[in-house]
Design a protein around this motif. Structure first.
Motif, PDB file in Angstrom:
ATOM      1  N   LEU A 134     -38.344 -25.293  25.626  1.00 57.17           N
ATOM      2  CA  LEU A 134     -37.021 -25.428  25.016  1.00 57.17           C
ATOM      3  C   LEU A 134     -36.233 -24.142  25.214  1.00 57.17           C
ATOM      4  CD1 LEU A 134     -35.188 -27.287  23.242  1.00 57.17           C
ATOM      5  CD2 LEU A 134     -36.188 -26.178  21.231  1.00 57.17           C
ATOM      6  N   HIS A 135     -35.018 -24.297  25.658  1.00 56.08           N
ATOM      7  CA  HIS A 135     -34.098 -23.151  25.788  1.00 56.08           C
ATOM      8  C   HIS A 135     -33.338 -23.026  24.469  1.00 56.08           C
ATOM      9  CE1 HIS A 135     -30.823 -20.660  27.389  1.00 56.08           C
ATOM     10  NE2 HIS A 135     -31.568 -20.472  28.465  1.00 56.08           N
ATOM     11  N   PRO A 136     -33.001 -21.827  24.013  1.00 54.61           N
ATOM     12  CA  PRO A 136     -32.098 -21.752  22.863  1.00 54.61           C
ATOM     13  C   PRO A 136     -30.803 -22.486  23.206  1.00 54.61           C
ATOM     14  CG  PRO A 136     -32.963 -19.582  23.419  1.00 54.61           C
ATOM     15  CD  PRO A 136     -33.368 -20.510  24.528  1.00 54.61           C
ATOM     16  N   TRP A 137     -30.154 -23.107  22.197  1.00 52.39           N
ATOM     17  CA  TRP A 137     -28.914 -23.846  22.437  1.00 52.39           C
ATOM     18  C   TRP A 137     -27.720 -23.028  21.961  1.00 52.39           C
ATOM     19  CZ3 TRP A 137     -28.937 -29.814  22.724  1.00 52.39           C
ATOM     20  CH2 TRP A 137     -30.079 -30.237  23.427  1.00 52.39           C
ATOM     21  N   GLY A 138     -26.603 -23.184  22.667  1.00 53.64           N
ATOM     22  CA  GLY A 138     -25.405 -22.431  22.305  1.00 53.64           C
ATOM     23  C   GLY A 138     -24.392 -22.537  23.410  1.00 53.64           C
TER      24      GLY A 138
ATOM     25  N   ASN B 194     -34.775 -22.601  12.287  1.00 53.90           N
ATOM     26  CA  ASN B 194     -35.156 -22.859  13.679  1.00 53.90           C
ATOM     27  C   ASN B 194     -34.523 -21.824  14.623  1.00 53.90           C
ATOM     28  OD1 ASN B 194     -35.755 -23.876  16.202  1.00 53.90           O
ATOM     29  ND2 ASN B 194     -35.462 -26.013  15.573  1.00 53.90           N
ATOM     30  N   PRO B 195     -35.349 -20.939  15.192  1.00 54.98           N
ATOM     31  CA  PRO B 195     -34.805 -19.872  16.042  1.00 54.98           C
ATOM     32  C   PRO B 195     -34.152 -20.377  17.339  1.00 54.98           C
ATOM     33  CG  PRO B 195     -37.213 -19.889  16.128  1.00 54.98           C
ATOM     34  CD  PRO B 195     -36.811 -20.854  15.055  1.00 54.98           C
ATOM     35  N   TYR B 196     -34.356 -21.644  17.695  1.00 54.06           N
ATOM     36  CA  TYR B 196     -33.742 -22.197  18.906  1.00 54.06           C
ATOM     37  C   TYR B 196     -32.383 -22.823  18.640  1.00 54.06           C
ATOM     38  CZ  TYR B 196     -38.235 -21.655  21.268  1.00 54.06           C
ATOM     39  OH  TYR B 196     -39.378 -21.147  21.820  1.00 54.06           O
ATOM     40  N   ALA B 197     -32.040 -23.029  17.355  1.00 57.12           N
ATOM     41  CA  ALA B 197     -30.806 -23.731  17.014  1.00 57.12           C
ATOM     42  C   ALA B 197     -29.592 -22.868  17.320  1.00 57.12           C
ATOM     43  CB  ALA B 197     -30.817 -24.140  15.543  1.00 57.12           C
TER      44      ALA B 197
ATOM     45  N   SER C 291     -22.637 -28.492  23.139  1.00 55.50           N
ATOM     46  CA  SER C 291     -23.376 -27.256  23.433  1.00 55.50           C
ATOM     47  C   SER C 291     -23.859 -27.190  24.871  1.00 55.50           C
ATOM     48  CB  SER C 291     -24.608 -27.171  22.517  1.00 55.50           C
ATOM     49  OG  SER C 291     -24.238 -26.856  21.200  1.00 55.50           O
ATOM     50  N   ASP C 292     -24.367 -26.025  25.228  1.00 56.25           N
ATOM     51  CA  ASP C 292     -25.193 -25.866  26.421  1.00 56.25           C
ATOM     52  C   ASP C 292     -26.637 -25.862  25.917  1.00 56.25           C
ATOM     53  OD1 ASP C 292     -22.723 -25.378  27.539  1.00 56.25           O
ATOM     54  OD2 ASP C 292     -23.045 -23.215  27.763  1.00 56.25           O
ATOM     55  N   GLY C 293     -27.499 -26.616  26.572  1.00 53.77           N
ATOM     56  CA  GLY C 293     -28.884 -26.662  26.114  1.00 53.77           C
ATOM     57  C   GLY C 293     -29.785 -27.238  27.181  1.00 53.77           C
ATOM     58  N   ALA C 294     -31.082 -26.989  27.035  1.00 54.01           N
ATOM     59  CA  ALA C 294     -32.054 -27.540  27.981  1.00 54.01           C
ATOM     60  C   ALA C 294     -33.393 -27.719  27.282  1.00 54.01           C
ATOM     61  CB  ALA C 294     -32.213 -26.622  29.196  1.00 54.01           C
ATOM     62  N   ALA C 295     -34.115 -28.745  27.709  1.00 49.58           N
ATOM     63  CA  ALA C 295     -35.449 -29.013  27.169  1.00 49.58           C
ATOM     64  C   ALA C 295     -36.256 -29.736  28.232  1.00 49.58           C
ATOM     65  CB  ALA C 295     -35.348 -29.877  25.907  1.00 49.58           C
ATOM     66  N   ALA C 296     -37.571 -29.535  28.209  1.00 48.57           N
ATOM     67  CA  ALA C 296     -38.436 -30.212  29.182  1.00 48.57           C
ATOM     68  C   ALA C 296     -39.776 -30.533  28.545  1.00 48.57           C
ATOM     69  CB  ALA C 296     -38.639 -29.335  30.418  1.00 48.57           C
ATOM     70  N   VAL C 297     -40.396 -31.599  29.019  1.00 47.06           N
ATOM     71  CA  VAL C 297     -41.767 -31.905  28.605  1.00 47.06           C
ATOM     72  C   VAL C 297     -42.556 -32.348  29.831  1.00 47.06           C
ATOM     73  CG1 VAL C 297     -40.993 -32.671  26.305  1.00 47.06           C
ATOM     74  CG2 VAL C 297     -41.452 -34.354  28.061  1.00 47.06           C
ATOM     75  N   VAL C 298     -43.860 -32.106  29.771  1.00 53.72           N
ATOM     76  CA  VAL C 298     -44.763 -32.649  30.793  1.00 53.72           C
ATOM     77  C   VAL C 298     -45.589 -33.736  30.134  1.00 53.72           C
ATOM     78  CG1 VAL C 298     -46.701 -32.179  32.332  1.00 53.72           C
ATOM     79  CG2 VAL C 298     -44.884 -30.480  32.078  1.00 53.72           C
ATOM     80  N   LEU C 299     -45.451 -34.957  30.639  1.00 52.67           N
ATOM     81  CA  LEU C 299     -46.278 -36.062  30.164  1.00 52.67           C
ATOM     82  C   LEU C 299     -47.419 -36.259  31.150  1.00 52.67           C
ATOM     83  CD1 LEU C 299     -43.665 -38.781  29.047  1.00 52.67           C
ATOM     84  CD2 LEU C 299     -44.667 -36.911  27.728  1.00 52.67           C
ATOM     85  N   VAL C 300     -48.613 -36.499  30.619  1.00 54.88           N
ATOM     86  CA  VAL C 300     -49.773 -36.702  31.503  1.00 54.88           C
ATOM     87  C   VAL C 300     -50.582 -37.901  31.037  1.00 54.88           C
ATOM     88  CG1 VAL C 300     -49.941 -34.236  32.068  1.00 54.88           C
ATOM     89  CG2 VAL C 300     -51.303 -35.174  30.182  1.00 54.88           C
TER      90      VAL C 300
ATOM     91  N   LEU D 279     -39.654 -38.135   3.249  1.00 54.00           N
ATOM     92  CA  LEU D 279     -39.393 -38.418   4.664  1.00 54.00           C
ATOM     93  C   LEU D 279     -38.392 -37.403   5.208  1.00 54.00           C
ATOM     94  CD1 LEU D 279     -39.759 -40.620   7.024  1.00 54.00           C
ATOM     95  CD2 LEU D 279     -37.479 -41.362   6.304  1.00 54.00           C
ATOM     96  N   PRO D 280     -38.862 -36.212   5.590  1.00 52.21           N
ATOM     97  CA  PRO D 280     -37.911 -35.236   6.138  1.00 52.21           C
ATOM     98  C   PRO D 280     -37.185 -35.806   7.359  1.00 52.21           C
ATOM     99  CG  PRO D 280     -40.015 -34.203   5.670  1.00 52.21           C
ATOM    100  CD  PRO D 280     -40.232 -35.687   5.521  1.00 52.21           C
ATOM    101  N   VAL D 281     -35.862 -35.682   7.357  1.00 53.70           N
ATOM    102  CA  VAL D 281     -35.046 -36.180   8.464  1.00 53.70           C
ATOM    103  C   VAL D 281     -34.469 -34.981   9.217  1.00 53.70           C
ATOM    104  CG1 VAL D 281     -33.006 -37.540   9.085  1.00 53.70           C
ATOM    105  CG2 VAL D 281     -34.505 -38.315   7.238  1.00 53.70           C
ATOM    106  N   CYS D 282     -34.745 -34.942  10.505  1.00 51.95           N
ATOM    107  CA  CYS D 282     -34.302 -33.847  11.365  1.00 51.95           C
ATOM    108  C   CYS D 282     -34.772 -32.476  10.871  1.00 51.95           C
ATOM    109  CB  CYS D 282     -32.780 -33.864  11.537  1.00 51.95           C
ATOM    110  SG  CYS D 282     -32.173 -35.333  12.364  1.00 51.95           S
ATOM    111  N   PRO D 283     -36.087 -32.278  10.777  1.00 59.19           N
ATOM    112  CA  PRO D 283     -36.576 -30.945  10.397  1.00 59.19           C
ATOM    113  C   PRO D 283     -36.160 -29.864  11.401  1.00 59.19           C
ATOM    114  CG  PRO D 283     -38.393 -32.365  11.093  1.00 59.19           C
ATOM    115  CD  PRO D 283     -37.196 -33.245  10.946  1.00 59.19           C
ATOM    116  N   SER D 284     -35.833 -30.259  12.628  1.00 54.04           N
ATOM    117  CA  SER D 284     -35.372 -29.287  13.640  1.00 54.04           C
ATOM    118  C   SER D 284     -34.027 -28.684  13.262  1.00 54.04           C
ATOM    119  CB  SER D 284     -35.209 -29.977  15.001  1.00 54.04           C
ATOM    120  OG  SER D 284     -34.150 -30.915  14.927  1.00 54.04           O
ATOM    121  N   GLY D 285     -33.296 -29.377  12.380  1.00 55.87           N
ATOM    122  CA  GLY D 285     -31.892 -29.029  12.125  1.00 55.87           C
ATOM    123  C   GLY D 285     -30.966 -30.052  12.765  1.00 55.87           C
TER     124      GLY D 285
END
Lengths: 398, 143
Positions: free
Chosen positions: A11-15, A180-183, A213-222, A335-341
């Motif tokens: 995850l890249h910081p967003w901004g 969240n330090p990435y927010a 925003s500008d943002g980026a995220a990636a995952v590897v699924l296996v 039921l926490p909703v959007c714990p990421s922020g």
């Protein structure tokens, strides 16, 4: 059919990053995810990447652009655009490549830079016989948040929801985002601050609508087999990954349309594509809303958060405000909703926001979400919201 | 001054201002703007004709837009907030969005009757661009 495991995330910081290109941001998260999976760039068997319209023609083929930067390996690359539902749609494509046995590892990338303010229309051919509806709706004067505001006013009329409810959603999500330090926005707002922010499309205020925003995220699924070989621990399983589109008769006026047909004979619900995607995901996972420990839903606006609690089956119609008032949707609640922020704290980066949710859920299920950790989290669902009625939901378990 | 419709064929002014959509000859589904086919997936015939919508409908929702939309919206300077309304045409089973005219948002009430009018959206060097707007009216909406 192989199980699908999240082996790595990035995850890249967003901004706003005027000094850094979306290609560099995408390459960063791609390498982070590959490294988190314990793999090498050259081990990746296939890639799917968000087709980023604001990046022009190289943006529409972002996967190839990033691969060219990091070193081309000849793997299959698919670039997909499903508006704000792109991230979920990319997950679904990668999921299918693995469950089908076609590949043992797929890299999913979303990287995006967004224009400021309202999302404008994308240039179209000048010699079409009729102007596209997306041009006409701008001449009429209907920006995206106006569509959401129209639905929110109906909600207020039907259920007595108030402006304070809208503001309380932001207060809660901003508190989560402050952890969240990435927010992009890591400030906890007070009710008074939210209610004194400028009105954009009433009843929705500036702080109740996600920024662009500008943002980026990636995952590897296996595959399960590959996960064992890599020693992925704990193996976060993608228990379901759905994709749905709108149904005829849905009363939602969809961005960027000018009307909705919904006569008495048609029975499709509001946001039919979102309800379908959630139902399909629960069914596929063999789980229900009551089994979820938390949820990352598409809080594009405060209206979305209230509506999606119902659309995703967490409560009956008109009951979301009660969950909010009781504190059940906050960290520490039932039921926490959007714990990421949520998008409220990150802003929209349309190609990446669905993948951002997968990264957050993976960290939560690994137990590495720091001060915003949902205690004992084992199961969660994500859902995005895409313009023109396309939608995807994922259930992750550990 | 030359007048250009914002969307050719989407409305008429004579004999009265109404929106024009398409209606399926088989299942009666109405679409706006007009479609070349019937959007009902359970309809096999797909044979559509142009159809005028009722003159009046019911107010289903509204919002006031406080920041100017981007082009091709033509915003006056300084920008004056615009109110967008959603009007339900009951017998056609369709909801349509359009700009409010002839009232302020403060005077709006859910379910009130709204009539279709054709007015100037904006003017530029090539003339006036005209389109549909909705105005509160006395009495009941057409059923």
């Amino acid at each position: 059919m192989s199980d699908v495991i999240v082996a790595g995330v990035g995850l890249h910081p967003w901004g706003k990053f005027p000094e850094k290109s979306w290609v560099e941001m995408g390459a960063d998260v791609a390498l982070d995810a590959v490294s988190d999976a314990g793999m090498e760039w050259t081990d990746v068997e296939a890639m799917v990447s968000g087709a980023m319209q604001w990046g022009g023609s190289t943006g529409m083929r972002s996967g190839n652009t990033i691969a060219a930067a990091l070193g081309e390996t000849g793997v299959p690359i698919a670039n997909i655009n499903n508006a704000c539902a792109s991230g979920g749609s990319l997950m679904r494509a990668a999921y299918a490549m693995i469950t089908s046995g076609m590949h043992d590892s797929v890299l999913v990338i979303g990287t995006d830079k967004s224009p400021k303010g309202y999302f404008p229309s994308v240039p179209v051919l000048a010699d079409e016989p009729r102007p596209p509806v997306d041009m006409v709706r701008w001449q009429v004067g209907v920006p995206n948040p106006a569509y959401w505001a129209l639905e929110m006013r109906k909600r207020m009329e039907a259920y007595g929801s108030t402006e304070e409810h809208l503001a309380q959603v932001k207060v809660k999500n901003s508190r989560h985002g402050s952890l969240n330090p990435y927010a992009r926005y890591q400030k906890a707002f007070t009710l008074e601050q939210v209610l004194s922010s400028p009105m954009v499309c009433d009843p929705l205020r500036l702080l109740e609508i996600c920024a662009t925003s500008d943002g980026a995220a990636a995952v590897v699924l296996v595959s399960e087999k590959k996960a064992r070989r890599l020693g992925v621990n704990p193996p976060v399983k993608v228990a379901a990954c759905s994709l749905a589109s709108g149904e005829f008769g849905d009363p939602t006026i969809r961005i960027p349309l000018l009307a909705a047909t919904s006569d008495g004979a048609a029975t499709a619900p509001l946001l039919s594509e979102s309800r379908l995607a959630a139902q399909m995901a629960y069914e596929q996972a063999g789980l229900g809303p009551e089994d979820m420990d938390f949820v990352e839903l598409p809080d594009n606006s405060s209206w979305h958060e209230l509506q999606y609690l119902e659309t995703m089956g967490f409560c009956g119609e008109g009951e979301a405000e009660k969950l909010l008032d009781a504190g059940e949707t906050a960290l520490g609640g039932r039921l926490p909703v959007c714990p990421s922020g949520g998008f409220s704290s990150f802003g929209e980066a349309t190609m990446a926001q669905g993948i951002l949710q997968i990264v957050e859920v993976t960290w939560q299920l690994r137990g590495t979400a720091g001060t915003r950790q949902v205690e004992g989290a084992r199961k969660a669902i994500t859902e995005v919201y895409g313009a023109q009625a396309n939608n995807s939901a994922c259930v992750l378990t550990t | 001054m030359k007048q250009t419709p914002v969307l050719e064929g989407a409305f008429v002014s004579d004999p009265e201002p109404v929106l024009v959509g398409s209606r399926c000859r088989s299942c009666e589904t109405v679409a706006f703007p007009a479609s070349f086919t019937c959007p009902n997936p359970r309809c096999a015939r797909k044979d559509v004709v142009a159809t005028s919508l009722s003159r009046t409908g019911r107010l289903a929702s509204w919002t006031t837009v406080h920041f100017p939309p981007p082009p091709p919206f033509v915003a006056p300077d300084p920008f004056v907030p615009i109110t967008v309304v959603e009007v339900e045409f009951v017998s056609e089973g369709i909801q349509v969005v359009g700009p409010l005219v002839g009232a302020s948002a403060e005077g709006l009430r859910m379910g009130m009757a709204m009539e279709t009018v054709v007015e100037v959206y904006y003017s530029d060097d090539s003339g006036e661009v005209i389109g549909w707007k909705f105005r509160p009216t006395e009495g009941d909406a057409d059923e």
